[in-house]
Motif scaffolding. Structure first.
Motif, PDB file in Angstrom:
ATOM      1  N   GLN A  50       0.905  -1.114   0.090  1.00  0.00           N
ATOM      2  CA  GLN A  50       0.265  -0.063  -0.013  1.00  0.00           C
ATOM      3  C   GLN A  50       0.707   1.048  -0.037  1.00  0.00           C
ATOM      4  O   GLN A  50       0.544   2.411  -0.364  1.00  0.00           O
ATOM      5  CB  GLN A  50      -0.918   0.093   1.083  1.00  0.00           C
ATOM      6  CG  GLN A  50      -1.656   1.425   1.270  1.00  0.00           C
ATOM      7  CD  GLN A  50      -2.631   1.528   0.180  1.00  0.00           C
ATOM      8  OE1 GLN A  50      -3.194   0.721  -0.518  1.00  0.00           O
ATOM      9  NE2 GLN A  50      -2.892   2.858   0.116  1.00  0.00           N
ATOM     10  N   THR A 102       1.680   3.228   2.461  1.00  0.00           N
ATOM     11  CA  THR A 102       1.330   4.373   3.364  1.00  0.00           C
ATOM     12  C   THR A 102       2.065   4.622   4.522  1.00  0.00           C
ATOM     13  O   THR A 102       2.435   5.940   5.011  1.00  0.00           O
ATOM     14  CB  THR A 102      -0.337   4.190   3.726  1.00  0.00           C
ATOM     15  OG1 THR A 102      -0.969   4.124   2.571  1.00  0.00           O
ATOM     16  CG2 THR A 102      -0.787   5.308   4.556  1.00  0.00           C
ATOM     17  N   CYS A 110      -7.626   1.867   3.960  1.00  0.00           N
ATOM     18  CA  CYS A 110      -7.820   1.020   3.043  1.00  0.00           C
ATOM     19  C   CYS A 110      -8.116  -0.578   3.374  1.00  0.00           C
ATOM     20  O   CYS A 110      -8.716  -1.148   2.523  1.00  0.00           O
ATOM     21  CB  CYS A 110      -6.497   0.759   1.898  1.00  0.00           C
ATOM     22  SG  CYS A 110      -5.187   0.240   3.038  1.00  0.00           S
ATOM     23  N   ASN A 117      -6.387  -3.034   3.767  1.00  0.00           N
ATOM     24  CA  ASN A 117      -5.390  -3.880   3.267  1.00  0.00           C
ATOM     25  C   ASN A 117      -4.613  -4.673   4.512  1.00  0.00           C
ATOM     26  O   ASN A 117      -4.399  -5.882   4.326  1.00  0.00           O
ATOM     27  CB  ASN A 117      -4.542  -3.353   2.374  1.00  0.00           C
ATOM     28  CG  ASN A 117      -5.290  -2.979   1.004  1.00  0.00           C
ATOM     29  OD1 ASN A 117      -6.105  -3.862   0.394  1.00  0.00           O
ATOM     30  ND2 ASN A 117      -5.043  -1.731   0.583  1.00  0.00           N
ATOM     31  N   ASN A 176      -5.667  -5.332  -9.605  1.00  0.00           N
ATOM     32  CA  ASN A 176      -5.636  -4.847  -8.012  1.00  0.00           C
ATOM     33  C   ASN A 176      -4.592  -5.384  -7.213  1.00  0.00           C
ATOM     34  O   ASN A 176      -4.223  -5.203  -6.471  1.00  0.00           O
ATOM     35  CB  ASN A 176      -6.884  -4.851  -7.332  1.00  0.00           C
ATOM     36  CG  ASN A 176      -7.370  -6.074  -7.090  1.00  0.00           C
ATOM     37  OD1 ASN A 176      -7.640  -6.839  -8.080  1.00  0.00           O
ATOM     38  ND2 ASN A 176      -7.945  -6.407  -6.124  1.00  0.00           N
ATOM     39  N   LEU A 233      -5.306  -5.778  -3.547  1.00  0.00           N
ATOM     40  CA  LEU A 233      -5.563  -4.480  -2.851  1.00  0.00           C
ATOM     41  C   LEU A 233      -7.157  -3.945  -3.065  1.00  0.00           C
ATOM     42  O   LEU A 233      -7.470  -4.145  -4.187  1.00  0.00           O
ATOM     43  CB  LEU A 233      -4.649  -3.313  -3.625  1.00  0.00           C
ATOM     44  CG  LEU A 233      -3.047  -3.502  -3.195  1.00  0.00           C
ATOM     45  CD1 LEU A 233      -1.974  -2.567  -3.703  1.00  0.00           C
ATOM     46  CD2 LEU A 233      -2.884  -3.753  -1.581  1.00  0.00           C
ATOM     47  N   CYS A 255      -9.320   0.168  -1.941  1.00  0.00           N
ATOM     48  CA  CYS A 255      -9.209   1.037  -1.157  1.00  0.00           C
ATOM     49  C   CYS A 255     -10.415   1.479  -0.269  1.00  0.00           C
ATOM     50  O   CYS A 255     -11.131   0.535   0.031  1.00  0.00           O
ATOM     51  CB  CYS A 255      -9.351   2.609  -2.405  1.00  0.00           C
ATOM     52  SG  CYS A 255     -10.915   2.903  -2.875  1.00  0.00           S
ATOM     53  N   VAL A 256     -10.389   2.404   0.347  1.00  0.00           N
ATOM     54  CA  VAL A 256     -11.492   2.676   1.710  1.00  0.00           C
ATOM     55  C   VAL A 256     -12.971   2.640   0.891  1.00  0.00           C
ATOM     56  O   VAL A 256     -13.945   1.993   1.783  1.00  0.00           O
ATOM     57  CB  VAL A 256     -11.262   4.105   2.270  1.00  0.00           C
ATOM     58  CG1 VAL A 256     -11.510   5.270   1.135  1.00  0.00           C
ATOM     59  CG2 VAL A 256     -12.278   4.215   3.212  1.00  0.00           C
ATOM     60  N   ARG A 289     -13.321  -1.345   0.023  1.00  0.00           N
ATOM     61  CA  ARG A 289     -13.350  -2.320   1.067  1.00  0.00           C
ATOM     62  C   ARG A 289     -14.517  -1.850   2.018  1.00  0.00           C
ATOM     63  O   ARG A 289     -15.180  -2.885   2.741  1.00  0.00           O
ATOM     64  CB  ARG A 289     -12.027  -1.738   1.839  1.00  0.00           C
ATOM     65  CG  ARG A 289     -12.033  -2.899   2.950  1.00  0.00           C
ATOM     66  CD  ARG A 289     -11.784  -4.364   2.622  1.00  0.00           C
ATOM     67  NE  ARG A 289     -11.149  -5.188   3.726  1.00  0.00           N
ATOM     68  CZ  ARG A 289     -11.760  -5.913   4.586  1.00  0.00           C
ATOM     69  NH1 ARG A 289     -13.117  -5.698   4.567  1.00  0.00           N
ATOM     70  NH2 ARG A 289     -11.239  -6.598   5.492  1.00  0.00           N
ATOM     71  N   THR A 307      -3.433   8.980  -5.910  1.00  0.00           N
ATOM     72  CA  THR A 307      -3.504   8.243  -4.629  1.00  0.00           C
ATOM     73  C   THR A 307      -4.974   8.536  -4.127  1.00  0.00           C
ATOM     74  O   THR A 307      -5.387   7.968  -3.357  1.00  0.00           O
ATOM     75  CB  THR A 307      -2.449   8.528  -3.524  1.00  0.00           C
ATOM     76  OG1 THR A 307      -2.480  10.226  -3.285  1.00  0.00           O
ATOM     77  CG2 THR A 307      -1.023   8.359  -4.031  1.00  0.00           C
ATOM     78  N   PRO A 367      -6.670   4.884  -6.104  1.00  0.00           N
ATOM     79  CA  PRO A 367      -6.052   4.569  -5.030  1.00  0.00           C
ATOM     80  C   PRO A 367      -4.980   3.479  -5.015  1.00  0.00           C
ATOM     81  O   PRO A 367      -3.657   3.394  -4.618  1.00  0.00           O
ATOM     82  CB  PRO A 367      -6.843   4.269  -3.667  1.00  0.00           C
ATOM     83  CG  PRO A 367      -7.976   5.176  -4.007  1.00  0.00           C
ATOM     84  CD  PRO A 367      -8.145   5.111  -5.366  1.00  0.00           C
ATOM     85  N   VAL A 368      -5.331   2.427  -6.025  1.00  0.00           N
ATOM     86  CA  VAL A 368      -4.721   1.295  -5.981  1.00  0.00           C
ATOM     87  C   VAL A 368      -3.545   1.687  -7.018  1.00  0.00           C
ATOM     88  O   VAL A 368      -2.231   1.018  -6.872  1.00  0.00           O
ATOM     89  CB  VAL A 368      -5.571   0.002  -6.428  1.00  0.00           C
ATOM     90  CG1 VAL A 368      -4.753  -1.226  -6.974  1.00  0.00           C
ATOM     91  CG2 VAL A 368      -6.323  -0.437  -5.494  1.00  0.00           C
TER      92      VAL A 368
END
Length: 894
Positions: free
Chosen positions: A160, A162, A192, A194, A253, A256, A258-259, A262, A387, A391-392
């Motif tokens: 990720q 982050t 996210c 993950n 992906n 992965l 993203c928020v 998910r 991002t 995001p992925v």
């Protein structure tokens, strides 16, 4: 290849692979708590130890390379004894609350203890006792259950990228937390999820709105319905409700999410869903039967067509529905009604991409797969807040950056990736052509062009040379605000590379010269030979989940499916044979023409499927005028701002309630699968459209989306080789002309699609929105991470709304000081089209004369944007440059 023996079985594997990888490839399972194929092997848990003949000790299979001639035992007595001891030690300070732990049934530690008969620890160890961190809106961190496998930390940092969490303290006190123990809500965490997805125990769990055990659920694999990345996911379903979403590993992906993908799934079963057709009676929308609603729509179509002609009707298809449904909308408008007045939201985001790249390269689509960016030596991101909007894809860019790729970012705002860039070019809104031309000027002046590629694969280079001759970096500095030497550095960095990738999005396309912006980037790629190979290309990131597919299916006024021109004799003949009707031959109205035509009275009926122009389209007040004047049919999942103006509302199913396909931004066609039933009388869009086709005389008896897709294959050459069976596990990238074809991940390999890449010289022209005395400030717009498009779906998520509850404006401290504006003040922003009032955020992310307003909210940015002045090539509006006047509320007639 090398050869080793595992549990008596001879296994061939690639040199350099680990013992774990060799065993897995042969179908031999080795247990592990810390392994993930996306991570650098770290051997933290030691559960995966194996016995290698001749070795002094057991070896961690996940981090030990397999060697030729190795003899390996994965379940020998020594191995089993070691695994039992490790599990015994883990349980010494792990709570044994499996009966009440929400992870029960999906807990790897629980499974391994069962497998190796470990019921409790033989050690009298000290127990961990940490307070739960519940500060995140979407998940809980309980370090008392953490086994320090490290997967969450490494996925956050390596995949990720982050780096929101890390190991804290040493020895027994070691635990996972945020830097300085600030808590998840105050960290750089982007929710996210993950980390949750890889946690083998119950240390990280989603916040649940209702209780469920994992063994009560079933999994349905499908494709995300948010941005154009096309993430693969598993819907966990209990009874008839999606209770959780897990990432699945697909080419797009790589496991992965993203928020939004998910966690923002509350819209699926939300109580505000439309559940019955509605008809406006005496000024009020009232429930009706499907028979009443469909008959009324049919009668209106027939009456208007008879009295005013078919071109008095216009339809908006949707980037949110499936390929099959976009195809039927195309068939309804053209085949059954008899007009080419069909368009969709690509007109407002990437119409300039389709027009620009089709002209210069022969295909208006992304040239390389998203994950391929990790093969780039240089990445040039312009007009894309990657991002937040994708995001992925942003995670892939960060992975590439950590692996050594150089990064150039050009944007009017200091986006997140600007902080990590080797070069950040803070350009003025609307100056992209000037930047591209100046970079090409430097490349040609310093002889950095790819002469061989230009000679063999392009045409009209002399015109380009002449066009950029005067576009010096010094001149570009006066236009863009970027120092001349920085422009030179960017040009050299991009050109002096074996593989440079251009990534862009709506910051390039949403301009009145958006098509020329795109052409200028194509010129940059062509002059350096950065096409048709890994790590290179011109890569537009499409905004919505199926905007690429909607374009592919002919939801555009000038082309049929697979971009076949409406006035081509071959196209007319092909579809007359397929549909059995004569087709209109003149290109129809775009979205940006149809609504003004409705306001003027020439378009009498608008059929809007899955779009919300009351928020997404420019000049909201004028949009409302057009929608109110026409007979308006809205087909959607909620009663949107547009739906509230409708004469007929048709309740549709969401992605989780139907079958079909989406095509993501890299041209990958992927499956969508039904997981739950639609609420009430809501129906899939394809079913609704089929009913209308039959009522209008174009007999259709599709049993389901698979039948529709088979028809698509027959009329769309680029889809001909794709079938449901072929994409059951993994999608395919078009063009795929035959079932023997493997798809085309990278376009223009060996030859540019149009035969030769066309250099299209363009000159920078200032936006007509600039220089207005009454509106001296510049507003630009864009997305934020926590909302999507018009908030139709994300606004139904309490967690999303808690983080991003209201609209705002970003203002530079210098402008704020001059206007007496402080953080949180209510600010009035006016343009010739209207006025909005939003709260101020003071930040130097924007320049002193530029303000940024997200476009997600009603009574927001698009009240102010200009819908009259359009790109001459593709009729896209200039969302990204709007002349405004910014004042503290009270100073603008409050």
């Amino acid at each position: 290849m090398i050869e080793c023996t595992i549990n008596g079985q001879v296994v061939q594997t690639k040199e350099g692979q680990t013992i774990y990888e060799a065993a897995t490839s042969a179908g031999i399972k080795i247990p592990t708590l810390c392994y993930d194929e996306r991570l650098k092997p770290h051997g933290s848990c030691r559960i995966c130890v194996v016995e290698v003949a001749g070795a002094r000790s057991l070896m961690a299979s996940c981090s030990t390379p397999a060697a030729n001639g190795m003899v390996i035992q994965t379940e020998s007595e020594a191995v089993v004894t070691a695994r039992k001891e490790i599990l015994d030690l883990i349980l010494a300070n792990h709570p044994l609350d499996c009966l009440t732990c929400e992870k029960a049934g999906r807990c790897t530690l629980q499974d391994l203890c069962f497998q190796y008969d470990i019921e409790e620890s033989s050690f009298d160890g000290k127990r961990k006792n940490y307070d739960k961190d519940t500060s995140n809106e979407f998940y809980v961190a309980d370090q008392s259950k953490c086994i320090l496998c490290g997967k969450c930390v490494y996925v956050c940092s390596q995949v990720q990228s982050t780096e929101a969490i890390c190991f804290i303290d040493r020895g027994f006190e070691t635990h996972v937390g945020t830097p300085f123990e600030m808590g998840l809500s105050e960290s750089t965490c982007v929710s996210c999820g993950n980390c949750i997805s890889v946690c083998p125990v119950g240390a990280l769990l989603p916040k649940r709105k209702e209780k469920y055990r994992y063994w009560e659920t079933r999994e349905v694999k499908t494709t995300c319905a948010y941005c154009g990345v096309g993430c693969q996911m598993k819907l966990l379903v209990k009874e008839n409700k999606v209770v959780e979403i897990l990432p699945d590993k697909g080419a797009a992906n790589e496991g992965l999410l993203c928020v939004k993908g998910r966690f923002a799934h509350d819209f699926i079963g939300h109580p505000d869903r439309l559940t019955t057709p509605l008809i406006r009676r005496n000024g009020t929308l009232e429930p009706a039967s499907w028979e009443e609603a469909l008959n009324l729509v049919t009668e209106k179509i027939q009456t208007i067509r008879q009295e005013h002609g078919a071109d008095a009707i216009a339809g908006f298809s949707s980037a949110r529905v499936t390929n099959e449904e976009n195809y039927l909308m195309n068939k309804l408008m053209r085949g059954a009604i008899g007009t080419n007045n069909i368009d969709h939201c690509a007109r407002l985001c990437h119409a300039s991409t389709v027009a620009g790249l089709a002209t210069t390269l022969g295909s208006g689509a992304m040239t390389n797969p998203m994950a391929d960016v990790k093969n780039a030596e240089v990445i040039f991101i312009t007009g894309s807040n990657t991002t937040e909007a994708h995001p992925v894809m942003g995670a892939y860019v960060r992975q590439a950056r950590k692996a050594g790729s150089k990064l150039i970012v050009a944007d009017p705002r200091e986006i997140e990736l600007a902080e990590e860039a080797d070069l950040f070019l803070k350009i003025r809104p609307g100056s992209s052509v000037a930047l591209s031309n100046a970079m090409i000027h430097v490349i040609l002046q310093e002889k950095l062009e790819n002469k061989t590629f230009i000679e063999e694969h392009t045409e009209d280079v002399d015109q380009l040379i002449a066009a950029v001759a005067e576009c010096t970096p010094e001149w570009a500095e006066t236009v863009t605000g970027v120092p001349a030497e920085t422009i030179r550095q960017a040009a050299r960095m991009y050109a002096d590379s074996h593989a440079s990738s251009i990534i862009y999005s709506m910051g390039i396309t949403q301009h009145v010269n958006g098509t020329e912006n795109v052409m200028s980037l194509s010129n940059l790629a062509l002059v350096t030979g950065n096409l048709g190979k890994p790590g290179a290309g011109v890569n537009p990131l499409r905004g919505q989940n199926n905007v690429q597919g909607a374009c592919d299916m002919g939801a555009l006024p000038n082309v049929m499916p697979a971009y076949q021109p409406v006035n081509s004799p071959e196209t007319i003949a092909r579809f007359k044979e397929a549909w059995g009707v004569a087709l209109p031959q003149s290109p129809g109205l775009t979205v940006t023409q149809a609504i003004p035509a409705a306001a003027e009275g020439s378009v009498k009926m608008l059929y809007v499927m899955g779009e919300n122009p009351m928020i997404s389209d420019p000049d909201t007040h004028h949009v409302k005028e057009g929608l109110e004047k026409a007979f308006l049919v809205v087909q959607d999942i909620f009663l949107t701002e547009t739906g509230q103006l409708a004469d007929v509302v048709l309740p549709a199913a969401v992605f989780a309630e139907k079958e079909g396909t989406f095509t993501n931004t890299e041209r990958r066609v992927q499956r969508v699968r039904q997981a739950v039933m639609a609420p009430g009388e809501a129906r899939p869009d394809w079913w609704i459209l089929m009913q209308l086709l039959n009522r209008l005389g174009l007999e259709s008896s599709y049993k389901g989306p698979k039948d529709i897709f088979e028809e698509i294959r027959r009329v769309a050459p680029s889809y001909a080789g794709i079938s449901y069976d072929r994409i059951e596990e993994e999608g395919l990238c078009w063009p795929c002309p035959a079932e023997s074809h493997g798809g085309t991940p990278i376009l223009h390999v060996g030859k540019i699609a149009r035969g030769a890449g066309l250099f299209k010289p363009v000159q920078w022209q200032p936006s007509p929105e600039l220089g207005q005395e009454a509106y001296p400030d510049i507003m630009t717009t864009g997305r934020i991470l926590y909302h999507f498009h018009t908030r139709t779906m994300t606004a139904k998520s309490p967690g999303i709304e808690a983080i991003a509850p209201e609209n705002y404006v970003e203002i530079h401290p210098e402008m704020a000081s001059a206007k007496g504006i402080q953080e949180g003040d209510l600010v009035a922003i006016a343009s010739p089209r209207g006025e909005i009032r939003v709260k101020a955020r003071i930040t130097d992310r924007v320049d002193a004369q530029v303000v940024f307003v997200p476009f997600h909210w009603s009574e927001g940015a698009n009240v102010l944007t200009n819908g009259e002045v359009l790109d001459p090539y593709c009729k896209i509006p200039g969302f990204k440059v709007t002349g405004v006047n910014v004042e503290k509320t009270g100073d603008l007639g409050a």
